[in-house]
Design a protein around this motif. Sequence first.
Motif, PDB file in Angstrom:
ATOM      1  N   THR A   1       1.026   4.003  -3.047  1.00 56.96           N
ATOM      2  CA  THR A   1       0.703   5.398  -2.731  1.00 56.96           C
ATOM      3  C   THR A   1       1.800   6.345  -3.183  1.00 56.96           C
ATOM      4  OG1 THR A   1      -0.594   4.704  -0.807  1.00 56.96           O
ATOM      5  CG2 THR A   1       0.109   7.001  -0.878  1.00 56.96           C
TER       6      THR A   1
ATOM      7  N   MET B   1       1.362   9.030  -6.278  1.00 59.67           N
ATOM      8  CA  MET B   1       1.521  10.451  -5.984  1.00 59.67           C
ATOM      9  C   MET B   1       2.749  11.032  -6.683  1.00 59.67           C
ATOM     10  SD  MET B   1       0.529  10.491  -1.918  1.00 59.67           S
ATOM     11  CE  MET B   1       0.743  12.258  -1.774  1.00 59.67           C
TER      12      MET B   1
ATOM     13  N   ILE C   1       1.840  10.757   5.362  1.00 61.61           N
ATOM     14  CA  ILE C   1       2.566  10.175   4.234  1.00 61.61           C
ATOM     15  C   ILE C   1       3.960   9.713   4.645  1.00 61.61           C
ATOM     16  CG2 ILE C   1       3.549  10.623   1.965  1.00 61.61           C
ATOM     17  CD1 ILE C   1       0.555  10.234   1.964  1.00 61.61           C
TER      18      ILE C   1
ATOM     19  N   CYS D   1       6.679   1.521   5.635  1.00 60.30           N
ATOM     20  CA  CYS D   1       7.028   0.649   4.515  1.00 60.30           C
ATOM     21  C   CYS D   1       8.455   0.131   4.660  1.00 60.30           C
ATOM     22  CB  CYS D   1       6.859   1.406   3.200  1.00 60.30           C
ATOM     23  SG  CYS D   1       7.590   0.618   1.758  1.00 60.30           S
TER      24      CYS D   1
ATOM     25  N   LEU E   1       3.641   6.644   6.689  1.00 58.87           N
ATOM     26  CA  LEU E   1       3.346   5.483   5.857  1.00 58.87           C
ATOM     27  C   LEU E   1       4.601   4.981   5.164  1.00 58.87           C
ATOM     28  CD1 LEU E   1       0.946   3.737   4.848  1.00 58.87           C
ATOM     29  CD2 LEU E   1       0.794   5.276   2.884  1.00 58.87           C
TER      30      LEU E   1
ATOM     31  N   VAL F   1       0.837  -1.204   0.000  1.00 56.76           N
ATOM     32  CA  VAL F   1       0.000   0.000   0.000  1.00 56.76           C
ATOM     33  C   VAL F   1       0.870   1.251   0.000  1.00 56.76           C
ATOM     34  CG1 VAL F   1      -1.650   1.345   1.357  1.00 56.76           C
ATOM     35  CG2 VAL F   1      -1.985  -1.113   1.072  1.00 56.76           C
ATOM     36  N   SER F   2       1.930   1.251   0.775  1.00 56.28           N
ATOM     37  CA  SER F   2       2.820   2.413   0.846  1.00 56.28           C
ATOM     38  C   SER F   2       3.485   2.682  -0.490  1.00 56.28           C
ATOM     39  CB  SER F   2       3.880   2.195   1.925  1.00 56.28           C
ATOM     40  OG  SER F   2       3.297   1.944   3.178  1.00 56.28           O
TER      41      SER F   2
END
Length: 618
Positions: A248, A252, A388, A395, A391, A244-245
Amino acid sequence: MKSERKSAVTWCLGVSIAVCCCLSILYSFLPPFLNPDEAIQGQVRMPFSKEELHNFGAVDYVIFGGMLAITAATGLYHAFAGGGQRTTAKYLMADRSMFSLPVAISVLASFLSAVTILGLPSEIFVFGVQYWMVIWCYFITIPVTAIFFIPVFHGLGLTSAYEYLEQRFSMSLRVVAACLFIVQNTFYIAVILYAPALALETVTKFAVWKTVLITGIVCTIYTSLGGMKAVIYTDVFNFCVLFVSLVTIVVMGTVRAGGLGRVWEINANHSHLNFFDFDGDPTARLSFWSLVIGGAFTTLPMWAVSQTSVQRFLTARSLKEARRSVWINLPGNIIMVTLVAFSGMVLFAFYNDTDGKGQETHPTPNYTSPDQILVYFVSEEFGSIPGIQGLFVSCLFSGTLSVAASGFNALATVTLVDIIRPIRNRRRLMSSAGSTAGQEAKDTWISRGLSLFYGGLAIALAFVASQIGSLIKATNSIFGALGGPMLGVFTLGVFFPSANTGGALTGFTGGMSVAFWMAIGAFFNKDDQGNVSKDAFWLYRISFMLYSVFTWVITVLIGYLAGHVTRKALSLKDDMVNPQLITPMCRPKLSGNIQSDSPLPLPDEDGGETSALLNVSD
């Protein structure tokens, strides 16, 4: 029973949250051992201003602390659930009851360390997308592991991969291989703990000792208490956090760089899309051939014969589940390598974009190591968005926790099964009697103690690495070259029924000697840029991706020839080989040498059995 389990879950979760929250607070309140204005020995800090970087906020700490708490709680839960880890079968092998998916994810996660997450994007950023083509090597590695090696190990009911070497060849070869694994992986885990901690400190000002200590303590506690099930299920959770990290950050980052089209365009304009280089020169740093063929022989020792992977494959409840857990990693590896590699393209596009006047819109950071650039990018570009950075750091920690946890458990297993038990059995003359119930309980506690010991040792070595980093790196590089000889000796046993102990020992010794020679020579013949000098001996200039190929060929060739020479010279009789020790694909070819007077069980795909004994002859 349900109330006991509920109480255990509540207790584990409460303790985990409390411990992990306290550990995460270390980042903001405890002073570092080193003066933050001083450089770590041998390192130079990047001149980033406070305006460029963003500190951790409250949301970041919540996300980071929550990740640690859930990881620890998952591990501690398995320490008490189902009656606890009272036997080595449960503690080391999860009662051989696992399904394929969690096993597959666990193995995949253990190869996605923070070193990979930081190192692969930097490789793409500096040298182009060429390394991305390493994904093709998995079309060799995964099928070979699933078809040839796992059926043999699963059919023998092994706990340690190196038990195979004693059953096929000799006790001495088993002990040597086990000791090499212990030394190699202890140093490797230390590097895994230290390298990302250094990158984080340089950019985010997180002190190295705090990162190493938190990662090491959390991982050691849940691994030593929860055993293999804790390792597998925490790996599953950590992989989800990691995936997920990464998604993301990549999404982005792609948007920030101008979109997929712009990322591709900038990389193309700078000749960075060097996917295919078919240069046949073995001394070229990388080529398509060295990435595919060399990559296969580099990854095969880790996937097919390393205790770290084999142990988890053997926790599967059947051969079919074990094979499936291997095959799942074919798309898994391709997806994850692609995701991480593409982040390198995004970084290159972002820092090489220009305005209408040809000026860079985002100057490349003045890094001392390319491994730092992804951390800098996330902090500078997205640090102002709550959560962020938390996260992303989660990770990196998830990858490190997965590698370290599987490593600690594998080290404990090898030490107990390949070192302690054989010594104890020889002393007690119990080579075939097995452990009593009382001894089984003691062995479980010994395993826990070993996990704690290796956890503490890896943490200590990680701290030492900050003072003698070059020595740690040299040791890790040298022992990392041993994959080829290790794969070679297993290849002799699994594929060549005529291979014998003398040949295997000779081949293994020859392969290791050349591996050490190449690695040491390459390490001490480098230029100012850290590359092997162009006027160095040709053997030292061989691509690092081809080390395992070269040493594997030497090991197998010498081992096979030496086996035949010793058999002829000493007039040795043909060995009686248990057919379970030979890969299934080779067994039908030996049907003429099958003797049925002393049958041995052969497991088939559905759990049934056939019987045979092979008389190996030339």
